[in-house]
Motif scaffolding. Sequence first.
Motif, mmCIF file in Angstrom:
data_model
loop_
_atom_site.group_PDB
_atom_site.id
_atom_site.type_symbol
_atom_site.label_atom_id
_atom_site.label_comp_id
_atom_site.label_asym_id
_atom_site.label_seq_id
_atom_site.Cartn_x
_atom_site.Cartn_y
_atom_site.Cartn_z
ATOM 1 N N ARG A 108 0.664 -0.900 -0.329
ATOM 2 C CA ARG A 108 0.084 0.205 -0.310
ATOM 3 C C ARG A 108 0.997 0.746 0.180
ATOM 4 N NH1 ARG A 108 -3.306 -3.914 -1.066
ATOM 5 N NH2 ARG A 108 -4.447 -4.659 0.311
ATOM 6 N N PRO B 211 -0.051 0.093 -8.526
ATOM 7 C CA PRO B 211 -0.342 0.931 -7.019
ATOM 8 C C PRO B 211 0.413 0.298 -5.647
ATOM 9 C CG PRO B 211 -1.814 0.762 -8.444
ATOM 10 C CD PRO B 211 -1.664 0.264 -9.644
ATOM 11 N N THR C 185 -8.842 4.113 -6.451
ATOM 12 C CA THR C 185 -7.286 3.942 -6.497
ATOM 13 C C THR C 185 -6.097 5.209 -7.333
ATOM 14 O OG1 THR C 185 -6.622 2.073 -5.812
ATOM 15 C CG2 THR C 185 -4.793 2.856 -6.755
ATOM 16 N N ALA D 260 -3.501 2.488 -12.418
ATOM 17 C CA ALA D 260 -5.045 2.117 -11.203
ATOM 18 C C ALA D 260 -6.356 1.124 -12.068
ATOM 19 C CB ALA D 260 -5.409 3.871 -11.121
#
Length: 404
Positions: free
Chosen positions: A28, A135, A157, A324
């Motif tokens: 993340r 991501p 995202t 994304a």
Amino acid sequence: MSCCLSERSIAHVVLERAEVANAWKTERWESLRLLTPNWQSRLPNYRYEGDDPDGYQAVPELIEFLDRYARLISAPVRTQTNVIALSRVDDGYLLNTDQGEWRCRTVVIATGACNIAAVPSCGSAVPSTVRTLTPMRYRSPRQIEPGGVLVVGASATGIQLADEIHRSGHPVTLCVGDHIRAPRLYRGKDIQWWMDASGLFDQRYDQVEDLTRARRLPSMQLVGTPERLTLDLNALSSIGVKLVGRLAGIRDGTAQFSGALRNQCALADLKMGRLLDSFDSWARDHGLEDQIEPPIRLPPTDVEESPRLELNLASGEIKTIVWASGYRPDYSWLHVPVLDRKGQIRHDGGVAESPGMYVLGLQFLRRRKSAFIDGAADDANDLSDHLVHYLKRADPPHRLAPVC
Ligand SMILES: Cc1cc2nc3c(=O)[nH]c(=O)nc-3n(C[C@H](O)[C@H](O)[C@H](O)COP(=O)(O)OP(=O)(O)OC[C@H]3O[C@@H](n4cnc5c(N)ncnc54)[C@H](O)[C@@H]3O)c2cc1C
């Protein structure tokens, strides 16, 4: 699932290739906060109990929340145990791990829905002068070299990364395909509150008309910020992000965008209006009209008259592409013939098409909320009940053992 199995006295182990909360620890970006409010962090026999129920947990807080839960329920987790192969043998399953083999009667696949970034096939045609990032690798704008950035995908995202990267000084162009627009707050309440209270999140997989479509819906355009801000395409345009249509292909180094951007946005506006209408009538039916703010509608998405249809990726205007464009699970280790043509496990509400095999944590697995942290409890309860019945019928009886 471990908590539910313990409550039912089912001997089990949890095999984890890294550490508890691995995805949150390693995959993340730094600024990420949950888009679900704290009150919605609920797991079997456990929930957020801090003093900010309407706030949104930052990733380190969520990691602590999950680590604490694993300790609290004494989950029998074997960390640093990577499942390399899962195959069907005799009356159960054989798991090959990098720490030895396990045999079991039943297996629950809870390896997550977001193991791999889904990059469109045209990704291979990106000129070598342009850097690409997913991501899962993106941490902060510091990673991005000076110059323009193309963010492909405008769901949760994509809009969050487009916002952060643009604000850090990189001109961002955002490719917008099918998306779900929603205000963060509606009539003074979080949109997640409306979804939860109105029963929409509890809608079952056998109650929707088109389950395949429901399972493919993109995430809502939402962000969790201390200010409880709405982050939609209008907010992004207002800071200078350029909107283009869906990435349709890359030919001779030129990215081509769909001409349907205005239609896509009009459709998302229409669907948002319908969703808010349904909340209004639910509020009316439940006598809440006097307790909440009056209804409002957001202005339509502002799209320029003729958005760009092409962008020469070799011109130097774009230095980085951020994909994304979604995520998919990784079942490369699953050697049981349960995958469909799209590589997804065939299952009926989490009961896989292989005896004694279950799956958890996928989009709309049993309920609309299934892929959220808050969705795990009900699904795990249902599936552990099913598993108990399966084991009762099993002959010979349940056993779980490492293979020496
Ligand atoms: C960017 C992003 C933001 C999100 N934001 C929210 C949010 O705000 N609120 C919310 O409710 N949900 C959010 N989600 C969804 C959230 O990730 C899920 O709700 C939740 O993580 C599902 O938990 P899980 O345990 O099923 O899967 P995961 O958290 O993905 O865990 C799967 C685990 O399996 C392990 N594993 C995988 N393969 C193997 C193997 N072969 N052998 C051993 N171990 C293996 C992994 O290491 C990992 O620890 C978000 C997802 C993403 C990608």
